[in-house]
Design a protein around this motif. Sequence first.
Motif, PDB file in Angstrom:
ATOM      1  N   PHE C  44       0.841  -1.205   0.000  1.00 52.91           N
ATOM      2  CA  PHE C  44       0.000   0.000   0.000  1.00 52.91           C
ATOM      3  C   PHE C  44       0.880   1.262   0.000  1.00 52.91           C
ATOM      4  N   LEU C  45       1.900   1.259   0.854  1.00 54.71           N
ATOM      5  CA  LEU C  45       2.815   2.408   0.920  1.00 54.71           C
ATOM      6  C   LEU C  45       3.628   2.516  -0.375  1.00 54.71           C
ATOM      7  N   PHE C  46       3.994   1.342  -0.902  1.00 49.64           N
ATOM      8  CA  PHE C  46       4.717   1.287  -2.174  1.00 49.64           C
ATOM      9  C   PHE C  46       3.929   1.964  -3.297  1.00 49.64           C
ATOM     10  N   LEU C  47       2.628   1.663  -3.374  1.00 41.35           N
ATOM     11  CA  LEU C  47       1.794   2.181  -4.476  1.00 41.35           C
ATOM     12  C   LEU C  47       1.807   3.701  -4.553  1.00 41.35           C
ATOM     13  N   LYS C  48       1.821   4.361  -3.395  1.00 39.77           N
ATOM     14  CA  LYS C  48       1.847   5.823  -3.373  1.00 39.77           C
ATOM     15  C   LYS C  48       3.089   6.365  -4.083  1.00 39.77           C
ATOM     16  N   HIS C  49       4.227   5.784  -3.769  1.00 40.73           N
ATOM     17  CA  HIS C  49       5.473   6.265  -4.369  1.00 40.73           C
ATOM     18  C   HIS C  49       5.593   5.822  -5.835  1.00 40.73           C
ATOM     19  N   TYR C  50       4.971   4.680  -6.124  1.00 41.90           N
ATOM     20  CA  TYR C  50       4.924   4.200  -7.504  1.00 41.90           C
ATOM     21  C   TYR C  50       4.111   5.186  -8.341  1.00 41.90           C
ATOM     22  N   ALA C  51       3.021   5.673  -7.802  1.00 41.40           N
ATOM     23  CA  ALA C  51       2.212   6.688  -8.492  1.00 41.40           C
ATOM     24  C   ALA C  51       3.029   7.971  -8.668  1.00 41.40           C
ATOM     25  N   ARG C  52       3.809   8.351  -7.657  1.00 38.81           N
ATOM     26  CA  ARG C  52       4.661   9.537  -7.789  1.00 38.81           C
ATOM     27  C   ARG C  52       5.646   9.352  -8.959  1.00 38.81           C
ATOM     28  N   ALA C  69       1.016   8.560 -22.438  1.00 41.76           N
ATOM     29  CA  ALA C  69       1.319   7.143 -22.183  1.00 41.76           C
ATOM     30  C   ALA C  69       1.208   6.763 -20.702  1.00 41.76           C
ATOM     31  N   PRO C  70       1.817   7.504 -19.773  1.00 37.95           N
ATOM     32  CA  PRO C  70       1.744   7.059 -18.375  1.00 37.95           C
ATOM     33  C   PRO C  70       0.470   7.489 -17.645  1.00 37.95           C
ATOM     34  N   LEU C  71      -0.366   8.331 -18.287  1.00 36.23           N
ATOM     35  CA  LEU C  71      -1.542   8.858 -17.580  1.00 36.23           C
ATOM     36  C   LEU C  71      -2.508   7.774 -17.098  1.00 36.23           C
ATOM     37  N   PRO C  72      -2.853   6.779 -17.941  1.00 36.35           N
ATOM     38  CA  PRO C  72      -3.776   5.741 -17.444  1.00 36.35           C
ATOM     39  C   PRO C  72      -3.219   5.000 -16.223  1.00 36.35           C
ATOM     40  N   SER C  73      -1.904   4.715 -16.217  1.00 32.99           N
ATOM     41  CA  SER C  73      -1.315   4.032 -15.055  1.00 32.99           C
ATOM     42  C   SER C  73      -1.416   4.917 -13.817  1.00 32.99           C
ATOM     43  N   LEU C  74      -1.114   6.189 -13.994  1.00 34.39           N
ATOM     44  CA  LEU C  74      -1.162   7.115 -12.867  1.00 34.39           C
ATOM     45  C   LEU C  74      -2.558   7.195 -12.285  1.00 34.39           C
ATOM     46  N   GLN C  75      -3.518   7.333 -13.192  1.00 35.21           N
ATOM     47  CA  GLN C  75      -4.913   7.440 -12.781  1.00 35.21           C
ATOM     48  C   GLN C  75      -5.376   6.167 -12.091  1.00 35.21           C
ATOM     49  N   ALA C  76      -5.019   5.023 -12.685  1.00 32.60           N
ATOM     50  CA  ALA C  76      -5.407   3.747 -12.095  1.00 32.60           C
ATOM     51  C   ALA C  76      -4.804   3.604 -10.704  1.00 32.60           C
ATOM     52  N   LEU C  77      -3.535   4.001 -10.554  1.00 31.77           N
ATOM     53  CA  LEU C  77      -2.872   3.869  -9.259  1.00 31.77           C
ATOM     54  C   LEU C  77      -3.567   4.726  -8.211  1.00 31.77           C
ATOM     55  N   ILE C  78      -3.841   5.984  -8.564  1.00 30.63           N
ATOM     56  CA  ILE C  78      -4.394   6.908  -7.561  1.00 30.63           C
ATOM     57  C   ILE C  78      -5.868   6.642  -7.295  1.00 30.63           C
ATOM     58  N   GLU C  79      -6.625   6.368  -8.361  1.00 29.90           N
ATOM     59  CA  GLU C  79      -8.073   6.246  -8.176  1.00 29.90           C
ATOM     60  C   GLU C  79      -8.531   4.840  -7.846  1.00 29.90           C
ATOM     61  N   ASN C  80      -7.971   3.841  -8.553  1.00 31.88           N
ATOM     62  CA  ASN C  80      -8.514   2.493  -8.385  1.00 31.88           C
ATOM     63  C   ASN C  80      -7.654   1.587  -7.522  1.00 31.88           C
ATOM     64  N   GLU C  81      -6.368   1.518  -7.853  1.00 28.45           N
ATOM     65  CA  GLU C  81      -5.566   0.470  -7.207  1.00 28.45           C
ATOM     66  C   GLU C  81      -5.478   0.640  -5.695  1.00 28.45           C
ATOM     67  N   THR C  82      -5.350   1.900  -5.253  1.00 28.51           N
ATOM     68  CA  THR C  82      -5.282   2.055  -3.801  1.00 28.51           C
ATOM     69  C   THR C  82      -6.616   1.670  -3.170  1.00 28.51           C
ATOM     70  N   CYS C  83      -7.757   2.038  -3.804  1.00 26.97           N
ATOM     71  CA  CYS C  83      -9.089   1.647  -3.297  1.00 26.97           C
ATOM     72  C   CYS C  83      -9.222   0.127  -3.314  1.00 26.97           C
ATOM     73  N   HIS C  84      -8.854  -0.421  -4.472  1.00 29.13           N
ATOM     74  CA  HIS C  84      -8.899  -1.863  -4.671  1.00 29.13           C
ATOM     75  C   HIS C  84      -8.075  -2.559  -3.580  1.00 29.13           C
TER      76      HIS C  84
END
Lengths: 222, 222, 222, 222
Positions: C44-52, C69-84
């Motif tokens: 969980f902590l990793f994902l935050k820095h991965y999004a950064r 190119a990286p926008l969908p990954s960024l969005q997925a990380l911040i909006e979905n993956e952390t929630c998921h």
Amino acid sequence: MNHLDLIQACQQEYTEYTEHAFVMQLANGQLNQAAYLHYLKQDFLFLKHYARAYALAIYKAQTLEEMRAPLPSLQALIENETCHHVTYCAQWGLTESDMEAEPEAFGTVAYTRYVLDTGMAGDLTDLYVALAPCAIGYADIGKALISHPETIVEGNPYHSWIELYSGDEFQTGARAGMDRLDTMMAGIDLNSPRGQRLCEIFKTATRMEIAFWQQGLDAAKA
Amino acid sequence: MNHLDLIQACQQEYTEYTEHAFVMQLANGQLNQAAYLHYLKQDFLFLKHYARAYALAIYKAQTLEEMRAPLPSLQALIENETCHHVTYCAQWGLTESDMEAEPEAFGTVAYTRYVLDTGMAGDLTDLYVALAPCAIGYADIGKALISHPETIVEGNPYHSWIELYSGDEFQTGARAGMDRLDTMMAGIDLNSPRGQRLCEIFKTATRMEIAFWQQGLDAAKA
Amino acid sequence: MNHLDLIQACQQEYTEYTEHAFVMQLANGQLNQAAYLHYLKQDFLFLKHYARAYALAIYKAQTLEEMRAPLPSLQALIENETCHHVTYCAQWGLTESDMEAEPEAFGTVAYTRYVLDTGMAGDLTDLYVALAPCAIGYADIGKALISHPETIVEGNPYHSWIELYSGDEFQTGARAGMDRLDTMMAGIDLNSPRGQRLCEIFKTATRMEIAFWQQGLDAAKA
Amino acid sequence: MNHLDLIQACQQEYTEYTEHAFVMQLANGQLNQAAYLHYLKQDFLFLKHYARAYALAIYKAQTLEEMRAPLPSLQALIENETCHHVTYCAQWGLTESDMEAEPEAFGTVAYTRYVLDTGMAGDLTDLYVALAPCAIGYADIGKALISHPETIVEGNPYHSWIELYSGDEFQTGARAGMDRLDTMMAGIDLNSPRGQRLCEIFKTATRMEIAFWQQGLDAAKA
């Protein structure tokens, strides 16, 4: 590729920079004094950000050797050049507090922040290429003016500026910087996307140098 | 302190920005079309670096909440605003490749790189303050012009610009940004070194906005 | 060069990472639950820095295409993956506040900050290479485990983890990332200093992945 | 707030760092030589990134005074300390190429990149706080060990290490750094979000110092 390719890829802009009216008026002594004083004050603000760019080069270095290369420039900028600049400017009636109180003009902001942002977003080579028009250009200007038929020596209040940049110390330092840059770019093909990107950086930084001269002339008109 | 303190600390520059000749000529429809086209092309280049600044805000965030705040702006900039801009510009006869081929003018470089470097060297609050004159100023300009006595509606080719920035969508987004900024600055004393530094950043960015309008007018004269 | 060269240049470390005891115990269901919970909290902590790091990729981009190119990954990380991640972790009795209160373990700090600093000091390609072991490795692990003779399906509490990373969505995303990376590296000679530097980055990031698995196992022993 | 508040906010971790088994075994001469050699090699790699952090402090400076402050440390690190370190290590049979060939251990990566990323994402104060546990802690360790009842002088191969860090030169430098940090933090309220964030940075960097000692001991066991 090497630094000559960078110049050749923007020959028109490079000539506009190194043979700018500001420069030619330095040579023939006709430069408006207000233009020169504006330039001196902005150059003081420029030096601070230029030093920050050399610090960035150390941050970006991977090897001790890469860290050692920009250190003398950084040290000279922070310890000597700003002091030197203050002493020189005192002859023109400018105090250190005059210079610190001076708002950064648009051209100063444009040039310095372009170098810093390009260097931060890119890698160490991008940063050195963004820094290159300053050292290479001033060395070329100094060399050209010292023996230029239009250059006036006697009674030219700006002749010491020409002496500084045509002098051995500056020329040797600039040459060393070009050699390092040539080594860094040796493996890069001029016609590759990477090579073309470096040309674009050099060209944009050269255009910012033109704007820096121009803002001096404009200040005298305002 | 809050965003009104930032404006008050550079009231003269802020007025020069929000009531610039470029702006007043948009309102009365007298703006030279070449000036407007130059502005549109440079604004396209501006948007790219503006998006980079919002990405930097996410890099600089510490909490998920801080990461979520700039995401909609970043997404809108990359996905919609540039497309929108391209569509709008097409009405003026500008193609996407016209805009991509356009060299960045000095004022565009100065403004965008100032924001990016200030944000990189400082912290998240410094970055948002450097970004603030754009959103706050355009919102103030839109609101002022939509009901300004000198604004022409009929036959004014620039009236849709005024509608865009006075419209609910832009006004609401700008207000949300100001509220976030006010929250970030709530604990900062205006008269502390930190507060004064933020005023200096806002003032410099406001000066860069003035240069951005001016370069549009200058382009038409050239 | 392409991503397979990066793997081949650190085959031993890559195997140690993708066939780590933590991974094999996920497959056979023997993983200590405390190890898994530690991993989930650190991830969980990793994902935050991965999004950064993805935000940094947008800051470092030069073209709109590179920004998209990286926008969908960024969005997925911040909006979905952390929630998921929060939802998934809830099944294991972990609340969002448990995860936010968790101090970052050494391996998490080492891996995430290595990626971020390498990306900041280098260019966009350096950043993507530092990010690559995560996407490529998890895709390889997912694909290997889903059909591995030692993998237990029935009663394996970790089988959904394997399904996630062997699933079409993750595999397709990872493949798209590899393709982009291959395009970026196409002009780079594996044996040039640049190519060797990229191998070094990939290897170091792979070593950090090993440390990340290991800290999960160590946490269970402590 | 001042640097003592930072220590007090993580007293347990700070004690674990400054009274770590590695440190106490340096004092009584019982430290495994393999542990010490591992530490020396990793410390060489550490110094490079530590110098990069001081360069970053110059990049982040706003005034000439702020640029001058870190310059002596940067210079000392690049010019003297690495040479000094090489000379010292030669006594232990380690050559410069041994050290350059050494892969960075996890703890070295974690500590150095945490400082660099925290400093890049935050402002100059964040950076100096991230750097503080090293200078303050080594000064405290040196001072404590030189007069510690368990410290062995005769025949202790590590006593020169204690002399270095308890010596006037190191103590004076560390004190000057603490004074500068105290000045920077003077206007920050310990209990504000800003103050608490600084405590969190100091604590995390202190935890990375513990990991750095521990990896030395672990290397000897492996």
